[in-house]
Design an enzyme around this catalytic site. Structure first.
Site, PDB file in Angstrom:
ATOM      1  N   GLY B  27      40.320  31.491  42.444  1.00 21.66           N
ATOM      2  CA  GLY B  27      40.532  31.661  40.999  1.00 21.66           C
ATOM      3  C   GLY B  27      41.705  32.580  40.727  1.00 21.66           C
ATOM      4  N   HIS B  28      41.663  33.776  41.359  1.00 13.84           N
ATOM      5  CA  HIS B  28      42.772  34.722  41.199  1.00 13.84           C
ATOM      6  C   HIS B  28      44.092  34.096  41.666  1.00 13.84           C
ATOM      7  CE1 HIS B  28      39.233  37.476  42.107  1.00 13.84           C
ATOM      8  NE2 HIS B  28      39.631  37.953  40.942  1.00 13.84           N
ATOM      9  N   GLY B 138      41.335  34.373  33.681  1.00 14.35           N
ATOM     10  CA  GLY B 138      40.582  33.167  34.006  1.00 14.35           C
ATOM     11  C   GLY B 138      39.576  32.825  32.922  1.00 14.35           C
TER      12      GLY B 138
END
Lengths: 272, 272
Positions: B27-28, B138
């Site tokens: 995600g990061h 996110g």
């Protein structure tokens, strides 16, 4: 304003910023002149910030005169005046506040709940819009200056805060846009503020270090004035604003006093 | 970091910024890759922010691995990693908080008092230090993204906020550094989150617009999992976070569910 600041920054220009509520006096102009000496471009905001006024306060009657302010600002070296509308600063759905906790609810903040939260919020907004290298504040609003310094430090704002000396009328009354509210008698009585601050300084210089003693002497002198009603007299640490019982080294003597329906503030730094 | 940002800005470089608490996952890294495509320089902060954790929360045991993070960040195009100490971010005498009122005390904020105030404060600080043109968040942390967007807009922050899609494991579980806390059974049960979000999407697509009905169906399916305990399931306006009773157009379906001692969040946008 944001676009202009951005383009000035990209051109490598340094920006000095003087936030005001307008109705300019020599105090504001001294900040503008200082900024003019320090930076390539001087930007002044004129915005009577509704969020820092309480519901019972003088937001509506606060003096305004943009035309006069513009001429005065120009004469003091201001290049750009930014005068946003309240609607553009606080549009529908507005929800965010910057607050310096612990410094905002004492002294003037005790009498004016929400005031310093409103001040720190609008200054955070103005800094983001104007993107100054240096911002100028007057020592007259000592608590405001301490709150802003703390906020800029805590939130890592990329701006230097300069606090400039109080500018006074000939008789010593600190310049303030609110002085215009005073009647002739009140204006005469208000001179006592400077007098008691100099008294405090003198007492400390002569070795009186007990804050209660100094405050009591000040109180007695103010009470001689018929139109005066004391809100507070306090002796404080000038960084933390913690009350000082016994004065050692530097301390801030600050006061707020009503003259009729007008509340004035003033202060002095004493050194024992 | 401030000096580097300032010098990059003066060189006319654009800065993309990915704030994280480290223990990086895909995600990061998807945010970093996006930033790498958008900007000249990609800066990632790694800071487990103590102010956004409650006293009973997992601040101390939150997973950390700077060496692994550094390698992963580099591989995703990060140029600079900023990893300040808590002491340098919150030195003695620290007093200032940025808060988005009304969006911070609901949903996750109800369970985690002070959490979003801590998030908005640290993001305000990081923006001032890093001075990004674009910052990436996110969609997994949907409420956080809404709070940050609102703060940036309200405080006139000179930064564009980009919110990027949730990255998921193969079975659909949203990636989170906290997934590492899950036991094998809990990990299997946690798949139900994605399942009920897709169920919600499907129900809405098939014309079920009553939020209570949709939420009840979701609740029943989650309750089948032994290790699951629901914190909240909510259907909201994606800007204002106001609860939606009848779904018209777009709405955000968000949930928080415990699996054992681990609290997971996830969400989906539905469209009727």
């Amino acid at each position: 304003m944001s676009q202009l600041s951005r383009s000035l920054r990209l051109q490598g220009k340094s920006i000095g910023f003087v936030p005001t509520m307008g109705y300019l006096h020599e105090g504001h102009l001294s900040l503008a002149r200082k900024a003019n000496g320090d930076s390539d471009i001087v930007i002044m905001s004129i915005f009577v910030n509704p969020v820092q006024f309480g519901p019972q306060e003088d937001f509506k009657k606060y003096p305004r005169n943009l035309k006069r302010d513009t001429a005065l600002a120009k004469s003091a070296g201001v290049d750009v005046i930014f005068y946003p509308s309240a609607k553009s600063m606080y549009p529908a759905g507005y929800k965010t506040y910057a607050e310096v906790e612990g410094l905002s609810d004492i002294l003037c903040g005790e009498f004016r709940p929400g005031h310093f939260k409103g001040v720190s919020t609008v200054v955070a907004k103005l800094f983001n819009i104007v993107q100054p290298d240096i911002a100028y504040f007057g020592q007259k609003d000592a608590q405001q200056a301490i709150v802003i310094r703390r906020m800029a430090l805590d939130l890592n704002m990329p701006v230097e805060i300069k606090v400039m000396p109080i500018v006074r009328e000939k008789d010593g009354l600190a310049m303030s846009s609110r002085n215009t509210y005073l009647s002739k008698n009140e204006r005469q009585d208000a001179f006592v503020l400077r007098k008691v601050l100099l008294l405090a300084k003198d007492l400390v210089r002569r070795g009186k270090r007990n804050s209660s003693y100094v405050i009591e002497k000040m109180r007695l002198m103010i009470q001689e004035k018929r139109s005066a009603k004391i809100d507070y007299i306090a002796i404080l640490d000038a960084q933390t604003m913690a009350p000082v019982k016994f004065i050692r080294g530097k301390a801030l003597v600050a006061l707020a006093v009503w003259f009729g329906k007008t509340r004035l503030i003033d202060n002095i730094v004493v050194n024992s």
